[in-house]
Enzyme design. Structure first.
Site, PDB file in Angstrom:
ATOM      1  N   SER A   1     -13.062   3.267 -35.418  1.00  0.00           N
ATOM      2  CA  SER A   1     -13.870   4.479 -35.563  1.00  0.00           C
ATOM      3  C   SER A   1     -13.353   5.341 -36.701  1.00  0.00           C
ATOM      4  CB  SER A   1     -13.830   5.298 -34.277  1.00  0.00           C
ATOM      5  OG  SER A   1     -14.275   4.537 -33.182  1.00  0.00           O
TER       6      SER A   1
HETATM    7  N1  SAH Z   1     -11.580   2.929 -30.173  1.00  0.00           N
HETATM    8  C1  SAH Z   1     -11.748   1.854 -31.118  1.00  0.00           C
HETATM    9  C2  SAH Z   1     -13.200   1.690 -31.477  1.00  0.00           C
HETATM   10  C3  SAH Z   1     -13.565   0.268 -31.541  1.00  0.00           C
HETATM   11  S1  SAH Z   1     -15.276  -0.110 -31.710  1.00  0.00           S
HETATM   12  C4  SAH Z   1     -10.855   2.054 -32.334  1.00  0.00           C
HETATM   13  O1  SAH Z   1     -10.352   3.177 -32.527  1.00  0.00           O
HETATM   14  O2  SAH Z   1     -10.627   1.101 -33.085  1.00  0.00           O
HETATM   15  C5  SAH Z   1     -15.771  -0.374 -30.050  1.00  0.00           C
HETATM   16  C6  SAH Z   1     -15.092  -1.491 -29.293  1.00  0.00           C
HETATM   17  O3  SAH Z   1     -15.701  -1.520 -27.989  1.00  0.00           O
HETATM   18  C7  SAH Z   1     -15.273  -2.890 -29.864  1.00  0.00           C
HETATM   19  O4  SAH Z   1     -14.015  -3.462 -30.081  1.00  0.00           O
HETATM   20  C8  SAH Z   1     -16.055  -3.635 -28.779  1.00  0.00           C
HETATM   21  O5  SAH Z   1     -15.691  -4.994 -28.662  1.00  0.00           O
HETATM   22  C9  SAH Z   1     -15.691  -2.857 -27.530  1.00  0.00           C
HETATM   23  N2  SAH Z   1     -16.636  -2.955 -26.411  1.00  0.00           N
HETATM   24  C10 SAH Z   1     -17.996  -2.971 -26.441  1.00  0.00           C
HETATM   25  N3  SAH Z   1     -18.503  -3.069 -25.196  1.00  0.00           N
HETATM   26  C11 SAH Z   1     -17.435  -3.094 -24.341  1.00  0.00           C
HETATM   27  C12 SAH Z   1     -17.297  -3.198 -22.921  1.00  0.00           C
HETATM   28  N4  SAH Z   1     -18.354  -3.275 -22.104  1.00  0.00           N
HETATM   29  N5  SAH Z   1     -16.041  -3.200 -22.383  1.00  0.00           N
HETATM   30  C13 SAH Z   1     -14.955  -3.128 -23.199  1.00  0.00           C
HETATM   31  N6  SAH Z   1     -15.021  -3.045 -24.541  1.00  0.00           N
HETATM   32  C14 SAH Z   1     -16.245  -3.027 -25.114  1.00  0.00           C
END
Ligand code: SAH
Length: 233
Positions: free
Chosen positions: A76
């Site tokens: 993000s």
């Molecule tokens: N907080 C992270 C943002 C990553 S993007 C950072 O700072 O890097 C969002 C992430 O959510 C992705 O890696 C995706 O695989 C995960 N995601 C999507 N749906 C999900 C679910 N149902 N349970 C767990 N993770 C999920």
């Protein structure tokens, strides 16, 4: 209270675009963009964001943009991490926090500096492995990462002060509200009925707070997240 920073983290500082000065400039920009919570700003000034992206992208780590982390997912953008952290804290110390969507682990590391304990769940196994490595490199001991579908609920009992969903939900994952302590808050990007110019639904940051009588919902800025998906990969 912000976790006492270990001087050991200085060893992650590079020169130029991966230096402590570049990170301080990111924090100054966050302030200009309206982030006010000094605890959050201090944490973001401490965490070496560039170790959470591929080496070839490290020089872009402090730009205010999401960056690819593999498997079609993104870390993000700094403003989003700061804003969600600020909304979760609401000016008060945080006890236990649940994050859905570990991704790179960067948001997790930021939370770990001011929450007592962070539970984070990621559905993509290879991202879990990488995030675990990065968090271990930082020596953060108050974080537990697990592989699973965080939107489906958990078999273990869990009660937390805040939940951050860091992937875009099209409908409210109501099952998660059951894990909030009284006065606990869930921060998440949720699609609204309107679509943007690109035809994609507009997502907005929402805060859903558990009150003595039910839940209170507040709506904040428009954001753009990769989707919250069911199942594991
Ligand atoms: N907080 C992270 C943002 C990553 S993007 C950072 O700072 O890097 C969002 C992430 O959510 C992705 O890696 C995706 O695989 C995960 N995601 C999507 N749906 C999900 C679910 N149902 N349970 C767990 N993770 C999920």
């Amino acid at each position: 209270m912000v976790y006492e920073m270990n001087k050991d983290w200085d060893r992650f500082n590079g020169i130029g675009m991966t230096s402590a000065r570049t990170r301080a400039r990111m924090v100054a920009r966050l302030r200009e963009q309206g982030i006010k919570d000094e605890v959050v700003l201090t944490a973001m000034n401490a965490v070496p964001r560039h170790i959470f992206v591929e080496e070839s992208l490290a020089i872009r780590a402090y730009e205010d943009t999401p960056l690819p982390i593999g498997k079609g997912q993104t870390i993000s953008q700094p403003w989003v991490v700061a804003r969600m952290s600020e909304l979760a804290r609401n000016g008060k110390p945080l006890g236990e926090v649940l994050e859905i969507g570990t991704g790179s682990g960067y948001q997790t590391a930021v939370l770990a500096l001011f929450a007592e304990r962070v539970y984070t769940v990621e559905r993509v196994a290879s991202l879990v492995a990488k995030a675990r490595r990065h968090l271990r490199d930082l020596g953060l001991t108050n974080v537990a990462i697990s592989h699973g579908d965080g939107a489906a609920g958990f078999s273990e009992p869990l009660e937390v002060d805040a939940i951050l969903v860091t992937a875009g939900a099209s409908v409210l994952p109501e099952v998660l509200l059951g894990y909030l302590k009284p006065n606990g808050r869930m921060v998440l990007p949720l699609a609204d009925e309107k679509t943007g110019q690109d035809g994609e639904p507009i997502q907005r940051l929402k805060v859903i707070e558990r009150t003595s009588t039910g839940f209170r919902e507040q709506t904040f800025e428009a954001v753009r997240f990769v989707p919250l998906l069911p199942g594991v990969a």
